[in-house]
Design an enzyme around this catalytic site. Structure first.
Site, mmCIF file in Angstrom:
data_model
loop_
_atom_site.group_PDB
_atom_site.id
_atom_site.type_symbol
_atom_site.label_atom_id
_atom_site.label_comp_id
_atom_site.label_asym_id
_atom_site.label_seq_id
_atom_site.Cartn_x
_atom_site.Cartn_y
_atom_site.Cartn_z
ATOM 1 N N GLU A 65 0.968 -1.180 0.016
ATOM 2 C CA GLU A 65 -0.185 -0.011 -0.089
ATOM 3 C C GLU A 65 1.036 1.090 -0.110
ATOM 4 O O GLU A 65 1.415 1.626 1.069
ATOM 5 C CB GLU A 65 -0.988 -0.181 1.160
ATOM 6 C CG GLU A 65 -2.226 0.861 1.186
ATOM 7 C CD GLU A 65 -1.841 2.178 0.969
ATOM 8 O OE1 GLU A 65 -1.934 2.818 0.047
ATOM 9 O OE2 GLU A 65 -1.659 2.654 2.326
ATOM 10 N N CYS A 115 -2.537 8.482 3.099
ATOM 11 C CA CYS A 115 -2.394 7.867 1.657
ATOM 12 C C CYS A 115 -3.252 8.415 0.772
ATOM 13 O O CYS A 115 -3.136 8.347 -0.397
ATOM 14 C CB CYS A 115 -2.433 6.495 1.609
ATOM 15 S SG CYS A 115 -1.109 5.861 2.803
#
Length: 509
Positions: free
Chosen positions: A266, A300
């Site tokens: 990720e 993110c």
């Protein structure tokens, strides 16, 4: 000298002022370098942690190997009950743990509280999942045969998490991995070592009180160049889950896949919001403000790029400017503050140097743009920059609160601009037109792993699979069928008859 005594909640979480142990393999230890845990609000030392020496890594692995078989053979619903108890124990420490996240990471208290709640929620989700993980039973072409699949644990799982979600991302991974029957080694970011220790101590207590070998969940604190490198080189891991930069993720991918290991990656975001001509401006403003400014631009899923139809551009920019001026910046533990400090001084440098490069590439700062001198901390102004979509720096994620705003005439162009960056995590379209919506969700729409409509790019729910495409890494965490990544699948053919028919009608007599 530390500021430990200023924060009484630290003792409630089992944290000391000096030399907290940074290795847990069923027992606490740590004989490596001393890590000074800083408060980004003033850059003063909160407490210290003694990290792992290189040789202590193997003690964790051996403890995990010793715990592996018994945990794998524990019925999945019982494993789910242990995870439920972990979630309950985290809930009991919700307030002090949230304060610690604000103190050491720098996000505002209400966001920190939401992060801890996310850990609790995923434990609840995993508990239910522990009674429903299943394989398919499929029709066999041969008489008196069954064709089915079974799922079994991978064994050892390595979890490497980042500073920006130092609690929740462990939950996404560990809660699911545990109900799947794996034992795990967690390496949190060194800059959030106190949070790593506090969460690990809560998990340890639950495991011990319920007769589970605490080495099911080991913890190791240390630099990526030593501890992290040992983890990614170790073929005994069935999976390495990594959250962090694309640069480091690329290194992990090449190393782990080099020996045909499995990864969940990720990585970078660079997320966009597209505002169509018919968009609800009130929704847009609320979404963009939280998506671009929340967590001081260090999610993110932070919105980095804002594409606005030319007919709405001036209105959106004018109202954003007014909204940005109302944002209170300061100590994240204080009521009313909406933006805390950046996590490190290095991030402040990224902000200032990034703006210099933006200006060289034709960008114009229209909101913010300044470093702030507040209590010696890592404070900057949330910033909006007008720039062309094809400026090279727009394709590079700056992990700071800088939002690029760009106007478009044709919605198809905005869709293409959304997809032209190397990253592919999250995206959102604001429109009330069904044709636009379903094109956006379809094969010629957004190429991201998270594709939203009329909501922000950030704030994902735990029930869906979280992750992205391209340089975001392709991994999926948390909900949906993400659990499959933590297990190995076997296809089984069972003959319960007296004959041996071959598939495809082959006669080999």
């Amino acid at each position: 000298m530390t500021t430990y005594n200023e924060y009484p909640f630290l003792a409630e979480l089992g944290i000391k002022a000096e030399n907290n142990d940074g290795v847990f393999n069923g027992k606490w230890g740590g004989s490596g370098d001393v890590i000074k845990c800083l408060n980004p609000t003033n850059n003063k030392v909160i407490a210290t942690v003694r990290g792992a020496a290189p040789e202590e890594y193997e003690t964790c692995i051996q403890a995990m190997l010793a715990a592996k078989e018994k945990w794998a053979l524990t019925p999945a619903p019982r494993r789910g009950e242990i995870v439920r108890l972990i979630g309950s124990a985290i809930r009991e420490k919700l307030e002090p743990l949230s304060k610690l996240i604000s103190l050491e990471m720098g996000k505002i208290y209400i966001e920190a509280k939401g992060e801890v709640q996310e850990f609790i929620d995923v434990c609840d989700y995993a508990t239910g999942l522990s009674r429903s993980i299943n394989g398919q039973v499929m029709p066999s072409e041969r008489p008196n045969h069954i064709l089915m699949e079974t799922w079994n644990p991978l064994g050892l799982v390595g979890i490497i998490t980042a500073f920006n979600f130092p609690c929740a991302v462990l939950g996404w991974n560990a809660a699911i991995s545990m109900i799947c029957g794996n034992v795990q080694l967690w390496k949190g970011a060194s800059t959030t070592s106190l949070i790593t220790l506090a969460v690990s101590k809560i998990i340890e207590k639950v495991l011990v009180e319920n007769g589970v070998d605490p080495a099911v969940c080991c913890t190791i604190i240390g630099p990526g160049r030593t501890v992290g490198e040992q983890m990614i080189q170790d073929k005994r891991f069935g999976l390495i889950s990594f959250t962090g930069s694309t640069e480091v993720g690329r290194r992990i991918s090449s190393t782990v896949h080099g020996y045909f290991g499995k990864t969940i990656l990720e990585l970078g975001g660079n997320n966009a919001i597209v505002v169509a001509e018919d968009a609800n401006i009130e929704l847009v403003l609320r979404a963009v403000l939280f998506a671009s400014v929340g967590t001081t631009g260090q999610r993110c899923t932070t919105c980095r790029r804002l594409f606005v139809h030319e007919s709405l551009y001036d209105t959106v920019l004018e109202r954003l400017a007014k909204a940005y001026k109302t944002i209170k910046i300061g100590n994240p533990l204080e009521d009313g503050v909406l933006v805390g400090p950046l996590h490190t001084q290095g991030a402040v440098k990224e902000f200032t140097e990034g703006l210099e490069e933006i200006k060289k590439q034709g960008g114009k700062v229209v909101i913010g743009g300044n470093k702030l001198d507040i209590s010696g901390g890592n404070f900057v102004e949330p910033t909006v920059v007008a720039i062309e979509h094809d400026a090279p720096i727009v394709k590079t994620e700056l992990f700071v609160p800088i939002l690029y705003i760009m106007k478009f005439k044709n919605l198809d162009d905005a869709f293409a601009w959304n997809n032209e960056v190397p990253q592919g995590l999250s995206s959102s379209l604001f429109t009330n037109n069904q044709k636009n919506i379903f094109k956006w969700l379809g094969p010629t729409g957004s190429d991201c792993g998270i594709v939203n409509v009329n909501v922000a790019t950030n704030g994902a729910e735990i029930g869906g699979a979280f992750g992205g495409e391209k340089e975001t890494g392709g991994g999926r965490e948390s909900g949906s069928d993400s659990w499959k990544q933590y297990m190995r699948r076997s296809t089984n053919t069972i003959n319960f008859g007296d004959n041996m028919p071959l598939s495809q009608g082959i006669n080999f007599n």
